[in-house]
Write an enzyme that holds these catalytic residues in place. Sequence first.
Site, PDB file in Angstrom:
ATOM      1  N   GLY A  52      96.595 -22.553  21.958  1.00  0.00           N
ATOM      2  CA  GLY A  52      97.857 -21.832  21.777  1.00  0.00           C
ATOM      3  C   GLY A  52      97.748 -20.446  22.373  1.00  0.00           C
ATOM      4  N   TYR A  88      92.210 -21.998  21.190  1.00  0.00           N
ATOM      5  CA  TYR A  88      92.688 -21.218  20.040  1.00  0.00           C
ATOM      6  C   TYR A  88      92.286 -21.910  18.734  1.00  0.00           C
ATOM      7  CZ  TYR A  88      95.737 -18.843  16.732  1.00  0.00           C
ATOM      8  OH  TYR A  88      96.196 -18.142  15.648  1.00  0.00           O
ATOM      9  N   GLU A 118      91.629 -32.062  27.211  1.00  0.00           N
ATOM     10  CA  GLU A 118      92.775 -32.950  27.454  1.00  0.00           C
ATOM     11  C   GLU A 118      93.299 -32.885  28.884  1.00  0.00           C
ATOM     12  OE1 GLU A 118      92.555 -30.492  25.440  1.00  0.00           O
ATOM     13  OE2 GLU A 118      94.266 -29.147  25.465  1.00  0.00           O
ATOM     14  N   ASP A 142     114.808 -47.648  28.238  1.00  0.00           N
ATOM     15  CA  ASP A 142     114.708 -47.291  26.821  1.00  0.00           C
ATOM     16  C   ASP A 142     115.693 -48.075  25.957  1.00  0.00           C
ATOM     17  OD1 ASP A 142     112.975 -45.507  27.899  1.00  0.00           O
ATOM     18  OD2 ASP A 142     114.270 -43.753  27.650  1.00  0.00           O
ATOM     19  N   LYS A 161     106.993 -42.572  27.114  1.00  0.00           N
ATOM     20  CA  LYS A 161     107.673 -43.452  28.083  1.00  0.00           C
ATOM     21  C   LYS A 161     106.785 -44.617  28.548  1.00  0.00           C
ATOM     22  CE  LYS A 161     111.237 -44.049  30.908  1.00  0.00           C
ATOM     23  NZ  LYS A 161     112.645 -43.974  30.525  1.00  0.00           N
TER      24      LYS A 161
END
Length: 518
Positions: free
Chosen positions: A57, A85, A177, A232, A374
Site C-alpha cells: 500500500g 507495506y 505477485e 458474462d 473474467k
Amino acid sequence: MTQHQRLLIIDFGSQVTQLIARRLRELNIYCEIHPFNRVDDAFLKAFAPRAVILSGGPASVFAEGAPMPPGGVFDLGVPILGICYGQQVMMHLLGGKVERGKGTAEFGRAYVTPSDARLPLLDGWFAEGREQVWMSHGDHVSEIAPGFAVYGTSPNAPYAITADPARRFYAVQFHPEVHHTPKGAKLYENFVRLAGFTGDWTMGAYREDAIARIRAQVGDKKVICALSGGVDSSVAAILIHEAIGDQLTCVFVDHGLMRLGESEQVVGMFRDHYNLSLIHADESDLFLNRLEGVGDPETKRKIIGGLFIEVFDKHAKAIGGADFLAQGTLYPDVIESVSFSGGPSATIKSHHNVGGLPARMKMQLVEPLRELFKDEVRALGRELGLPESFIRRHPFPGPGLAIRCPGAVSRDKLDILRQADAVYLDQIRKHGLYDDIWQAFVAILPVRTVGVMGDSRTYDYACSLRAVTSVDGMTADYYPFSHEFLGETATRIINEVQGINRVMYDVTSKPPGTIEME
Ligand code: XMP
C-alpha cells in the site's frame, strides 16, 4: 459464503492487490480481497480464513491514522504473509522497527540472496543462488520483531525475506505477485501449501456450489435475465438454467444493431443447444425508427438505453413478472477500493447493471459470477459446454453498431457496415489473428468519397478499420497489422461490399482516443 477453504487478503491500497488474488486463484485457492477498514475482529471470526495476506500500500506506518489490520489477526493461529507495506505493518505491530525512507527507497528490479534457505516458504527458490524480485518501497524495516529471523537480503533491503516459522508469520519487502518477480507464484504456492490448502477451488466444484446456492436463493420463484450474447450474461444464464430450469426466462432484446447473423446465432445456440426458455424480442423497428436522424452520440446512447429498459420491462410483464433479475456481475466490479481520505470508499462499479434495470424493476439480484474474474468465467463457460469460439468472442458494446456509425444511423448504412465488418473479421480469423486482438471492428464514416472501379466513377462511403490490444479495455493500443494484411483486407472490402470505396486503418491509441468511435 463459499464452503471452500478461504484465504483473506487485507488490502492496504496497493495498485497490484488484485494480482495477488489472480496468483492464488491460479493455484485453485479461493480468496477474497477486503479493504483494511472493513475488516474487524468480528469479520475475521465470520470469514474464518485459513491464511491471511497483508497487501502492499502507498501509506507510511508513521502517518496519522495509518491503515492497520485489526489486532486479532495475529491471534488467529493461521499463517500470515505480509507484502511490502504489509511487512512494515507486521514489524510495527509485532515489536520491530520501521524507518522512514532516507536514501533507502527502492523501486524496480533487485536481486535477493539467501541468508538461510531452509524456510519451507522458499522451497524451490534460489536455484541459482539469487532470485530476481520487484521492489517498490519508501520506508523500510530497520529492526525485525522478536521471533523473526532473516532469510533473504538484497543490497538495499537487509530484511527482504523475514519469518517467524514457529508462528508461521512471513514478511517480504518485495512484491511476489508481479510479473517482474519471476518466481513469485512459487512463493504463493509454498505459502498456501504450508497453510494446508488443498486447492479445492476448481470450476467443477464451483459449478456444483453455485447451483446449490442459486437453488437456495431462488426457491420456486421466477428469474429473468437480459441476455446480450456476451460471455458474462451467457454463462450466468446457462448456470442459472442448470440450477432452476424453466423458472428462468431469458430475454434477448434485438435492437437491430447487431452484427451480421449475430442475433440468429445467439438465439439458435441458446434455444437448440441449451433448450433455454428464451424470448427473442425483435424490436429493431422500434429502435431504428427512434434513432432516425439522431446524430449526437450521447443522445443515441440515451435513446438505446431507455428503450432497452422499456422493452425488457414490457416482456417481463408479459410473462407475468419475475422476483429475481439475473446479472453477470464479475468480481472486479464488486471489489471495493481502499480510500485513505475520509471513510471507506464504496465505489462499486455499476456498468454491469443493465442500464439501471435493478433500481427500476425493484427485483432482487441473482449474480452467480460475483466471485469470479473474467478468465474464470471463461473457464466456467467451458465447464458448462459453451463452444470455444463463443467464449473467445471479442467484447461487443451494448449500443451495438449505432456507435460504429458516427452521425445519423440508417438502415442502409447499417447493412453496408455489417457486410464490411463480416469481411474484416473473416480476414482476421483466416490470418489466425483473432485471439491476439482484444477487439476489432469496422466503422462506417459519415462521408462519401470518389473512386474509380472499372471504367466508372464511384461515390460511396469510406470506412475505417479498428483493431486494438488491451488488457481491460481501459487503455488500448492499435494492432500492428502488416501492410500486406491491410492491403488485402481493403481490396476484399471494396470488391465484396457494395457501398464502400475507401478503407482507412485507425492507428489511434486509448487514451487519447476511445476504442469505439462514439
Ligand atoms: P471505449 O470506446 O470507451 O470502450 O474505449 C471500452 C470498452 O467498452 C466497450 N463499450 C461498451 N460496452 N456498453 C457496453 O456494454 C456500452 O455502452 C459500451 N461502450 C463501450 C467497448 O466496446 C470497449 O470494449
